[in-house]
Scaffold this motif. Structure first.
Motif, PDB file in Angstrom:
ATOM      1  N   MET A   1       9.185  -4.291  -0.733  1.00 12.54           N
ATOM      2  CA  MET A   1       9.310  -5.584  -1.377  1.00 12.54           C
ATOM      3  C   MET A   1       7.955  -6.023  -1.888  1.00 12.54           C
ATOM      4  SD  MET A   1      11.916  -7.760   1.009  1.00 12.54           S
ATOM      5  CE  MET A   1      11.998  -8.948  -0.338  1.00 12.54           C
ATOM      6  N   GLN A   2       7.967  -6.791  -2.960  1.00 13.53           N
ATOM      7  CA  GLN A   2       6.699  -7.258  -3.539  1.00 13.53           C
ATOM      8  C   GLN A   2       6.939  -8.529  -4.338  1.00 13.53           C
ATOM      9  OE1 GLN A   2       4.144  -4.389  -5.531  1.00 13.53           O
ATOM     10  NE2 GLN A   2       3.701  -5.865  -7.148  1.00 13.53           N
ATOM     11  N   ARG A  59       3.000  -7.394  -0.341  1.00 10.35           N
ATOM     12  CA  ARG A  59       3.812  -6.177  -0.333  1.00 10.35           C
ATOM     13  C   ARG A  59       4.186  -5.807   1.096  1.00 10.35           C
ATOM     14  NH1 ARG A  59      -0.582  -4.501  -3.750  1.00 10.35           N
ATOM     15  NH2 ARG A  59       0.028  -4.431  -5.956  1.00 10.35           N
ATOM     16  N   ALA A  60       5.418  -5.386   1.279  1.00 11.25           N
ATOM     17  CA  ALA A  60       5.875  -4.880   2.572  1.00 11.25           C
ATOM     18  C   ALA A  60       7.111  -4.026   2.349  1.00 11.25           C
ATOM     19  CB  ALA A  60       6.194  -6.028   3.528  1.00 11.25           C
ATOM     20  N   ARG A  61       7.375  -3.128   3.286  1.00  5.68           N
ATOM     21  CA  ARG A  61       8.562  -2.276   3.153  1.00  5.68           C
ATOM     22  C   ARG A  61       9.826  -3.097   3.367  1.00  5.68           C
ATOM     23  NH1 ARG A  61      11.662   1.139   6.264  1.00  5.68           N
ATOM     24  NH2 ARG A  61      10.479   0.664   8.163  1.00  5.68           N
ATOM     25  N   LEU A  62       9.766  -4.037   4.336  1.00  3.00           N
ATOM     26  CA  LEU A  62      10.894  -4.919   4.610  1.00  3.00           C
ATOM     27  C   LEU A  62      10.417  -6.364   4.627  1.00  3.00           C
ATOM     28  CD1 LEU A  62      12.648  -2.968   7.514  1.00  3.00           C
ATOM     29  CD2 LEU A  62      13.343  -3.031   5.103  1.00  3.00           C
ATOM     30  N   ASP A  63      11.298  -7.293   4.326  1.00  4.69           N
ATOM     31  CA  ASP A  63      10.940  -8.700   4.236  1.00  4.69           C
ATOM     32  C   ASP A  63      10.401  -9.253   5.545  1.00  4.69           C
ATOM     33  OD1 ASP A  63      10.938 -11.234   2.729  1.00  4.69           O
ATOM     34  OD2 ASP A  63      12.442 -11.836   4.189  1.00  4.69           O
ATOM     35  N   HIS A  65       8.602  -7.764   7.765  1.00  2.70           N
ATOM     36  CA  HIS A  65       7.308  -7.209   8.137  1.00  2.70           C
ATOM     37  C   HIS A  65       6.172  -8.155   7.773  1.00  2.70           C
ATOM     38  CE1 HIS A  65       8.845  -2.753   8.089  1.00  2.70           C
ATOM     39  NE2 HIS A  65       9.392  -3.490   9.033  1.00  2.70           N
ATOM     40  N   GLY A  67       3.364  -7.402   6.275  1.00  4.50           N
ATOM     41  CA  GLY A  67       3.003  -7.112   4.896  1.00  4.50           C
ATOM     42  C   GLY A  67       1.512  -7.218   4.621  1.00  4.50           C
TER      43      GLY A  67
END
Length: 227
Positions: A1-2, A59-63, A65, A67
């Motif tokens: 996610m970004q 930025r993170a892989r999942l919301d 996290h 990030g």
């Protein structure tokens, strides 16, 4: 996610030897934390001070996290072009006005354009928007010459309008209500042109990505208001 958003630094704390956990009150994503790599270093530490206005990309892989943040100060970069220890009370007052207006996107946008216009003047590259460069008239000034930085009236500029910069109404006269999204866009084009030509390019610099992010956020808000 970004996502990329504008925000105000609420605080930061060191994380390990070189990084920092940053807490930001963002416009569209609320209070949000993230890890800033190198945030404890000398380059980013001044940017992460509480109260600073920044453009941040999270930025993170999942919301859910923590990030990572990539941040850049919105006003600090241009202010650093001023000579060190040289007082600029008007710049200080204009910067305060910009920060005070952050709650209102239109007001914030107009404030940043006026701030950039004032900064040009303080650096010796002020624009003359008081009268038409060709005729001397003070009425119906709608253009600016990219060569001279002087205003041009509608009538005088008509034959060369494709070569001239647009002068938004809120920069030349008192207008009722907030400036239109198009006027704000024209204002940023105007100040950006002269900042790039006279201030940044001679130093081998370019307009900050944070500025483009801020303008994009204003445009997004304008579209959302219409929709």
């Amino acid at each position: 996610m970004q996502w990329t958003d504008e925000g105000i630094v609420l605080g930061s704390k060191r994380h390990g030897e070189a990084n920092a956990i940053l807490e930001v009150m963002t416009r569209a994503h609320g209070r949000h934390l993230g890890l800033v790599r190198g945030g404890a270093g000398s380059r980013l530490r001044p940017v992460l001070q509480p109260g600073n206005r920044i453009s941040s990309t999270w930025r993170a892989r999942l919301d859910e996290h923590l990030g990572h943040y990539v941040v850049e100060g919105l006003d600090a970069a241009l202010c650093r072009l001023l000579p060190e220890r040289d007082p600029h009370p008007q710049i200080h007052a204009a910067l305060e006005e910009v920060l005070d207006g952050l709650i209102d996107p239109r007001r914030a946008g107009a404030g940043v354009v006026r701030f950039e216009l004032l900064l040009l003047a303080e650096l010796g590259f002020g624009l003359d928007l008081s009268a038409c460069a060709a005729s001397g008239t003070e009425d119906d000034l709608v253009y600016v010459s990219p060569k001279s930085g002087r205003a041009v009236s509608r009538q005088a500029g008509e034959p060369w309008k494709d070569r001239l910069l647009l002068l938004p109404a809120f920069l030349r006269e008192a207008v009722a209500g907030d400036p239109s999204p198009q006027d704000l866009a024209n204002g940023f084009v105007l100040t950006g042109f002269f900042l790039a030509r006279h201030v940044l390019e001679p130093r081998g610099l370019s307009l900050a990505d944070a500025r483009a992010s801020f303008i994009a956020a204003l445009e997004h808000d304008a579209r959302a208001a219409i929709g």
